[in-house]
Design a protein around this motif. Structure first.
Motif, mmCIF file in Angstrom:
data_model
loop_
_atom_site.group_PDB
_atom_site.id
_atom_site.type_symbol
_atom_site.label_atom_id
_atom_site.label_comp_id
_atom_site.label_asym_id
_atom_site.label_seq_id
_atom_site.Cartn_x
_atom_site.Cartn_y
_atom_site.Cartn_z
ATOM 1 N N LEU A 160 0.780 -1.141 0.098
ATOM 2 C CA LEU A 160 -0.055 -0.008 0.007
ATOM 3 C C LEU A 160 0.999 1.059 -0.155
ATOM 4 N N SER A 161 1.789 1.292 0.778
ATOM 5 C CA SER A 161 2.550 2.411 0.852
ATOM 6 C C SER A 161 3.529 2.641 -0.454
ATOM 7 N N GLN A 162 3.987 1.652 -0.784
ATOM 8 C CA GLN A 162 4.899 2.046 -2.144
ATOM 9 C C GLN A 162 3.945 2.371 -3.281
ATOM 10 N N LEU A 163 2.782 1.907 -3.256
ATOM 11 C CA LEU A 163 1.732 2.291 -4.270
ATOM 12 C C LEU A 163 1.343 3.677 -4.176
ATOM 13 N N GLU A 164 1.180 4.040 -3.188
ATOM 14 C CA GLU A 164 0.836 5.593 -2.646
ATOM 15 C C GLU A 164 2.094 6.443 -3.076
ATOM 16 N N ARG A 165 3.374 5.998 -2.856
ATOM 17 C CA ARG A 165 4.377 6.903 -3.502
ATOM 18 C C ARG A 165 4.576 6.824 -4.905
ATOM 19 N N ALA A 166 4.271 5.573 -5.545
ATOM 20 C CA ALA A 166 4.348 5.361 -7.063
ATOM 21 C C ALA A 166 3.493 6.198 -7.766
ATOM 22 N N PHE A 167 2.346 6.125 -7.454
ATOM 23 C CA PHE A 167 1.357 6.873 -8.205
ATOM 24 C C PHE A 167 0.811 8.030 -7.673
ATOM 25 N N GLY A 168 1.357 8.786 -6.469
ATOM 26 C CA GLY A 168 0.922 9.909 -5.939
ATOM 27 C C GLY A 168 -0.443 9.927 -5.338
ATOM 28 N N ILE A 169 -0.854 8.983 -4.745
ATOM 29 C CA ILE A 169 -2.308 8.808 -4.308
ATOM 30 C C ILE A 169 -2.108 8.625 -2.719
ATOM 31 N N ASP A 170 -3.300 8.719 -2.344
ATOM 32 C CA ASP A 170 -3.710 8.142 -0.876
ATOM 33 C C ASP A 170 -4.696 6.994 -0.943
ATOM 34 N N ILE A 171 -4.276 5.846 -0.277
ATOM 35 C CA ILE A 171 -5.122 4.813 -0.327
ATOM 36 C C ILE A 171 -5.493 4.471 1.447
ATOM 37 N N ASP A 172 -6.793 4.367 1.598
ATOM 38 C CA ASP A 172 -7.294 4.155 2.859
ATOM 39 C C ASP A 172 -6.731 2.561 3.448
ATOM 40 N N GLN A 173 -6.373 2.351 4.376
ATOM 41 C CA GLN A 173 -5.961 1.137 4.990
ATOM 42 C C GLN A 173 -7.202 0.080 4.890
ATOM 43 N N ALA A 174 -8.378 0.418 5.011
ATOM 44 C CA ALA A 174 -9.545 -0.205 4.952
ATOM 45 C C ALA A 174 -9.586 -0.839 3.571
ATOM 46 N N GLU A 175 -9.041 -0.233 2.511
ATOM 47 C CA GLU A 175 -8.856 -0.765 1.333
ATOM 48 C C GLU A 175 -8.061 -2.319 1.081
ATOM 49 N N LEU A 176 -7.374 -2.469 2.187
ATOM 50 C CA LEU A 176 -6.457 -3.570 2.166
ATOM 51 C C LEU A 176 -7.302 -4.923 1.948
ATOM 52 N N ALA A 177 -8.494 -4.754 2.521
ATOM 53 C CA ALA A 177 -9.528 -5.996 2.657
ATOM 54 C C ALA A 177 -9.544 -6.321 1.079
ATOM 55 N N ARG A 178 -9.733 -5.414 0.163
ATOM 56 C CA ARG A 178 -9.952 -5.671 -1.380
ATOM 57 C C ARG A 178 -8.596 -6.079 -2.216
ATOM 58 N N MET A 179 -7.534 -5.670 -1.560
ATOM 59 C CA MET A 179 -6.188 -5.825 -2.283
ATOM 60 C C MET A 179 -5.644 -7.282 -2.049
ATOM 61 N N VAL A 180 -6.361 -8.237 -2.487
ATOM 62 C CA VAL A 180 -6.013 -9.715 -2.021
ATOM 63 C C VAL A 180 -5.337 -10.342 -3.370
ATOM 64 N N ASN A 181 -5.388 -9.721 -4.547
ATOM 65 C CA ASN A 181 -4.913 -10.300 -5.522
ATOM 66 C C ASN A 181 -4.426 -8.805 -6.462
ATOM 67 N N LEU A 182 -3.746 -9.235 -7.647
ATOM 68 C CA LEU A 182 -3.341 -8.238 -8.660
ATOM 69 C C LEU A 182 -4.710 -7.510 -9.184
ATOM 70 N N GLU A 183 -5.666 -8.189 -9.422
ATOM 71 C CA GLU A 183 -6.939 -7.533 -9.827
ATOM 72 C C GLU A 183 -7.554 -6.739 -8.988
ATOM 73 N N GLY A 184 -7.487 -6.954 -7.511
ATOM 74 C CA GLY A 184 -7.981 -6.195 -6.665
ATOM 75 C C GLY A 184 -7.254 -4.904 -6.272
ATOM 76 N N VAL A 185 -5.946 -5.084 -6.352
ATOM 77 C CA VAL A 185 -4.864 -3.977 -6.350
ATOM 78 C C VAL A 185 -5.336 -2.906 -7.520
ATOM 79 N N VAL A 186 -5.362 -3.237 -8.588
ATOM 80 C CA VAL A 186 -5.358 -2.635 -9.904
ATOM 81 C C VAL A 186 -6.779 -1.881 -9.785
ATOM 82 N N THR A 187 -7.778 -2.300 -9.160
ATOM 83 C CA THR A 187 -9.239 -1.753 -8.838
ATOM 84 C C THR A 187 -8.883 -0.622 -8.017
ATOM 85 N N VAL A 188 -8.476 -0.733 -6.945
ATOM 86 C CA VAL A 188 -8.344 0.012 -5.950
ATOM 87 C C VAL A 188 -7.310 1.143 -6.240
ATOM 88 N N VAL A 189 -6.321 0.921 -6.803
ATOM 89 C CA VAL A 189 -5.380 1.985 -7.587
ATOM 90 C C VAL A 189 -6.276 2.726 -8.507
#
Length: 91
Positions: A51-80
């Motif tokens: 989550l932290s690396q994605l925030e830095r790489a894309f200049g975005i903020d991701i709520d830690q609650a989104e971790l529940a959706r970030m279980v695979n690549l597809e989920g992470v891409v959707t959240v980003v």
């Protein structure tokens, strides 16, 4: 042309590279739906680091609650995608 997915192919590759680096796996071991915890032995610290690396790489903020959706690549891409789109709207 659709704007449904703000993250392009290069962005998706960046996401996959970040995840593979943190989980210490080869890119060919990860599919869109392979689960980080079950298939790649990820732990909660790895998830936070992703989550932290994605925030830095894309200049975005991701709520830690989104971790529940970030279980695979597809989920992470959707959240980003959603975070990038939200940032674009708020400008």
């Amino acid at each position: 042309m659709t704007t449904a997915n703000p993250v392009d192919a290069q962005g998706r590759a960046t996401i996959k590279e970040i995840i593979c680096d943190i989980l210490e796996i080869d890119a060919d071991e990860m599919t869109d739906t392979s689960r980080f915890k079950e298939d790649h032995e990820a732990d909660s610290m790895g998830a936070i680091e992703i989550l932290s690396q994605l925030e830095r790489a894309f200049g975005i903020d991701i709520d830690q609650a989104e971790l529940a959706r970030m279980v695979n690549l597809e989920g992470v891409v959707t959240v980003v995608d959603e975070a990038v789109a939200a940032k674009a709207v708020s400008r």
